[in-house]
Design a protein around this motif. Structure first.
Motif, PDB file in Angstrom:
ATOM      1  N   ARG A   1      32.577  40.115  34.515  1.00  0.00           N
ATOM      2  CA  ARG A   1      32.313  38.995  35.398  1.00  0.00           C
ATOM      3  C   ARG A   1      31.583  37.858  34.681  1.00  0.00           C
ATOM      4  NH1 ARG A   1      28.830  36.343  36.891  1.00  0.00           N
ATOM      5  NH2 ARG A   1      27.256  37.923  36.551  1.00  0.00           N
TER       6      ARG A   1
ATOM      7  N   THR B   1      33.013  34.036  34.308  1.00  0.00           N
ATOM      8  CA  THR B   1      32.250  32.867  34.748  1.00  0.00           C
ATOM      9  C   THR B   1      32.164  31.828  33.632  1.00  0.00           C
ATOM     10  OG1 THR B   1      30.989  34.197  36.316  1.00  0.00           O
ATOM     11  CG2 THR B   1      30.019  32.097  35.665  1.00  0.00           C
TER      12      THR B   1
ATOM     13  N   HIS C   1      41.824  31.917  45.793  1.00  0.00           N
ATOM     14  CA  HIS C   1      40.583  32.170  46.539  1.00  0.00           C
ATOM     15  C   HIS C   1      40.000  33.561  46.286  1.00  0.00           C
ATOM     16  CE1 HIS C   1      41.311  28.412  48.536  1.00  0.00           C
ATOM     17  NE2 HIS C   1      42.504  28.838  48.912  1.00  0.00           N
ATOM     18  N   LEU C   2      40.067  34.025  45.040  1.00  0.00           N
ATOM     19  CA  LEU C   2      39.438  35.293  44.683  1.00  0.00           C
ATOM     20  C   LEU C   2      37.982  35.042  44.310  1.00  0.00           C
ATOM     21  CD1 LEU C   2      42.142  36.989  42.395  1.00  0.00           C
ATOM     22  CD2 LEU C   2      41.792  37.277  44.848  1.00  0.00           C
ATOM     23  N   THR C   3      37.158  36.056  44.470  1.00  0.00           N
ATOM     24  CA  THR C   3      35.776  35.969  43.994  1.00  0.00           C
ATOM     25  C   THR C   3      35.783  36.093  42.480  1.00  0.00           C
ATOM     26  OG1 THR C   3      35.407  38.353  44.087  1.00  0.00           O
ATOM     27  CG2 THR C   3      34.936  37.092  46.105  1.00  0.00           C
ATOM     28  N   HIS C   4      34.664  35.765  41.861  1.00  0.00           N
ATOM     29  CA  HIS C   4      34.577  35.900  40.403  1.00  0.00           C
ATOM     30  C   HIS C   4      34.774  37.356  40.003  1.00  0.00           C
ATOM     31  CE1 HIS C   4      32.545  31.930  39.064  1.00  0.00           C
ATOM     32  NE2 HIS C   4      33.333  31.729  40.095  1.00  0.00           N
ATOM     33  N   GLU C   5      34.243  38.265  40.788  1.00  0.00           N
ATOM     34  CA  GLU C   5      34.385  39.695  40.498  1.00  0.00           C
ATOM     35  C   GLU C   5      35.860  40.116  40.526  1.00  0.00           C
ATOM     36  OE1 GLU C   5      32.358  43.667  40.357  1.00  0.00           O
ATOM     37  OE2 GLU C   5      31.343  41.792  40.763  1.00  0.00           O
ATOM     38  N   GLN C   6      36.586  39.707  41.570  1.00  0.00           N
ATOM     39  CA  GLN C   6      38.007  40.053  41.689  1.00  0.00           C
ATOM     40  C   GLN C   6      38.829  39.403  40.578  1.00  0.00           C
ATOM     41  OE1 GLN C   6      38.323  38.429  45.630  1.00  0.00           O
ATOM     42  NE2 GLN C   6      38.488  40.458  46.585  1.00  0.00           N
TER      43      GLN C   6
ATOM     44  N   CYS D   1      40.473  31.516  41.150  1.00  0.00           N
ATOM     45  CA  CYS D   1      39.339  31.183  42.033  1.00  0.00           C
ATOM     46  C   CYS D   1      39.667  30.098  43.054  1.00  0.00           C
ATOM     47  CB  CYS D   1      38.139  30.739  41.211  1.00  0.00           C
ATOM     48  SG  CYS D   1      37.207  32.106  40.564  1.00  0.00           S
TER      49      CYS D   1
END
Length: 134
Positions: free
Chosen positions: A63, A67, A49-54, A45
Protein backbone atom coordinates in the motif's frame (compact mmCIF):
# COMPACT_ATOMS: atom_id res chain seq x y z
CA UNK A 1 23.11 -1.65 -2.92
CA UNK A 2 19.58 -0.68 -3.96
CA UNK A 3 16.88 -3.30 -4.17
CA UNK A 4 15.57 -4.23 -7.63
CA UNK A 5 12.14 -2.72 -8.27
CA UNK A 6 9.31 -5.21 -8.32
CA UNK A 7 7.18 -5.12 -11.47
CA UNK A 8 3.76 -3.57 -10.95
CA UNK A 9 0.81 -5.40 -12.51
CA UNK A 10 -1.40 -3.38 -14.83
CA UNK A 11 -4.67 -4.86 -16.03
CA UNK A 12 -4.53 -3.54 -19.59
CA UNK A 13 -2.26 -1.15 -21.41
CA UNK A 14 -4.03 2.06 -22.49
CA UNK A 15 -5.23 2.23 -26.10
CA UNK A 16 -3.62 5.65 -26.61
CA UNK A 17 -0.11 6.99 -26.19
CA UNK A 18 -0.78 10.40 -24.64
CA UNK A 19 -2.63 13.70 -24.54
CA UNK A 20 -2.00 17.15 -25.94
CA UNK A 21 -3.42 20.42 -24.58
CA UNK A 22 -6.26 21.91 -26.61
CA UNK A 23 -6.38 25.50 -27.81
CA UNK A 24 -2.72 26.49 -27.86
CA UNK A 25 -0.24 26.61 -30.73
CA UNK A 26 2.82 25.50 -28.79
CA UNK A 27 3.27 24.03 -25.38
CA UNK A 28 4.92 26.25 -22.79
CA UNK A 29 6.38 23.31 -20.91
CA UNK A 30 8.18 20.08 -21.65
CA UNK A 31 6.20 16.95 -22.34
CA UNK A 32 5.41 14.98 -19.17
CA UNK A 33 6.10 11.22 -19.20
CA UNK A 34 3.50 9.27 -17.24
CA UNK A 35 4.60 5.68 -16.60
CA UNK A 36 2.13 2.88 -17.21
CA UNK A 37 1.91 2.00 -13.51
CA UNK A 38 1.10 5.65 -12.75
CA UNK A 39 -1.68 5.57 -15.35
CA UNK A 40 -2.96 2.34 -13.76
CA UNK A 41 -2.95 3.89 -10.28
CA UNK A 42 -5.11 6.80 -11.48
CA UNK A 43 -7.44 4.38 -13.27
CA UNK A 44 -7.86 2.13 -10.24
CA UNK A 45 -8.45 4.90 -7.68
CA UNK A 46 -10.19 7.66 -9.60
CA UNK A 47 -12.00 5.72 -12.33
CA UNK A 48 -12.68 2.32 -10.74
CA UNK A 49 -13.10 3.89 -7.24
CA UNK A 50 -10.93 1.33 -5.43
CA UNK A 51 -9.28 2.11 -2.11
CA UNK A 52 -5.50 2.35 -1.99
CA UNK A 53 -5.45 -1.03 -0.26
CA UNK A 54 -7.54 -2.70 -2.99
CA UNK A 55 -5.60 -1.00 -5.78
CA UNK A 56 -2.26 -2.00 -4.25
CA UNK A 57 -3.41 -5.62 -4.16
CA UNK A 58 -4.49 -5.41 -7.81
CA UNK A 59 -1.07 -4.05 -8.80
CA UNK A 60 0.76 -6.58 -6.60
CA UNK A 61 2.57 -3.94 -4.54
CA UNK A 62 2.43 -2.74 -0.94
CA UNK A 63 0.00 0.00 0.00
CA UNK A 64 2.79 2.53 0.72
CA UNK A 65 4.36 1.80 -2.69
CA UNK A 66 0.99 2.24 -4.36
CA UNK A 67 0.49 5.57 -2.59
CA UNK A 68 3.89 6.81 -3.85
CA UNK A 69 3.07 5.76 -7.44
CA UNK A 70 -0.38 7.38 -7.21
CA UNK A 71 1.03 10.64 -5.78
CA UNK A 72 3.67 10.76 -8.51
CA UNK A 73 0.96 10.35 -11.16
CA UNK A 74 -1.16 13.13 -9.65
CA UNK A 75 1.84 15.48 -9.47
CA UNK A 76 2.74 14.82 -13.13
CA UNK A 77 -0.84 15.32 -14.33
CA UNK A 78 -1.14 18.55 -12.32
CA UNK A 79 2.15 19.84 -13.75
CA UNK A 80 1.06 19.03 -17.30
CA UNK A 81 -2.30 20.70 -16.74
CA UNK A 82 -0.89 23.90 -15.19
CA UNK A 83 2.00 24.24 -17.67
CA UNK A 84 -0.14 23.26 -20.69
CA UNK A 85 2.25 20.39 -21.46
CA UNK A 86 1.50 17.21 -23.33
CA UNK A 87 1.40 13.87 -21.51
CA UNK A 88 3.12 10.83 -23.01
CA UNK A 89 2.36 7.36 -21.64
CA UNK A 90 5.27 4.93 -21.67
CA UNK A 91 7.63 2.72 -19.76
CA UNK A 92 7.97 2.14 -16.07
CA UNK A 93 8.27 -1.07 -14.09
CA UNK A 94 5.07 -2.82 -15.08
CA UNK A 95 3.77 -6.02 -16.59
CA UNK A 96 0.37 -6.60 -18.12
CA UNK A 97 -1.42 -9.29 -16.19
CA UNK A 98 -5.12 -9.88 -15.95
CA UNK A 99 -7.14 -12.87 -14.88
CA UNK A 100 -9.91 -13.91 -17.26
CA UNK A 101 -12.64 -16.30 -16.17
CA UNK A 102 -15.49 -18.11 -17.86
CA UNK A 103 -18.75 -18.69 -16.00
CA UNK A 104 -20.15 -22.18 -16.50
CA UNK A 105 -23.67 -21.02 -15.54
CA UNK A 106 -24.28 -18.07 -17.87
CA UNK A 107 -21.31 -18.78 -20.20
CA UNK A 108 -19.81 -15.30 -20.23
CA UNK A 109 -16.13 -14.40 -19.99
CA UNK A 110 -15.00 -11.60 -17.72
CA UNK A 111 -11.86 -10.22 -16.14
CA UNK A 112 -11.25 -9.90 -12.43
CA UNK A 113 -8.94 -7.54 -10.55
CA UNK A 114 -8.02 -10.04 -7.83
CA UNK A 115 -7.86 -13.79 -7.38
CA UNK A 116 -9.81 -13.70 -4.10
CA UNK A 117 -12.87 -15.88 -4.69
CA UNK A 118 -14.02 -14.28 -7.95
CA UNK A 119 -17.71 -14.46 -8.75
CA UNK A 120 -19.56 -13.91 -12.02
CA UNK A 121 -20.65 -10.25 -12.19
CA UNK A 122 -24.00 -11.23 -13.77
CA UNK A 123 -25.27 -14.38 -12.06
CA UNK A 124 -22.89 -14.27 -9.01
CA UNK A 125 -21.93 -17.91 -9.55
CA UNK A 126 -18.55 -19.05 -8.26
CA UNK A 127 -18.50 -22.01 -10.67
CA UNK A 128 -15.77 -20.52 -12.89
CA UNK A 129 -12.85 -21.69 -14.97
CA UNK A 130 -9.66 -19.82 -15.89
CA UNK A 131 -9.39 -18.70 -19.50
CA UNK A 132 -5.91 -18.46 -21.01
CA UNK A 133 -5.16 -15.23 -22.87
CA UNK A 134 -3.45 -15.28 -26.24
Amino acid sequence: MARIKKSRVIQRAPSFSGFKPFGIQTSSGEEVVLHLEEYESIKLCDYDHLTHEQAAKAMNVSRPTFTRVYQSARNKIARAFVEASGIRLEGGHSIVGINWYSCSCCEISFSCVTDDQPACPFCLSVNLSNVEQQ
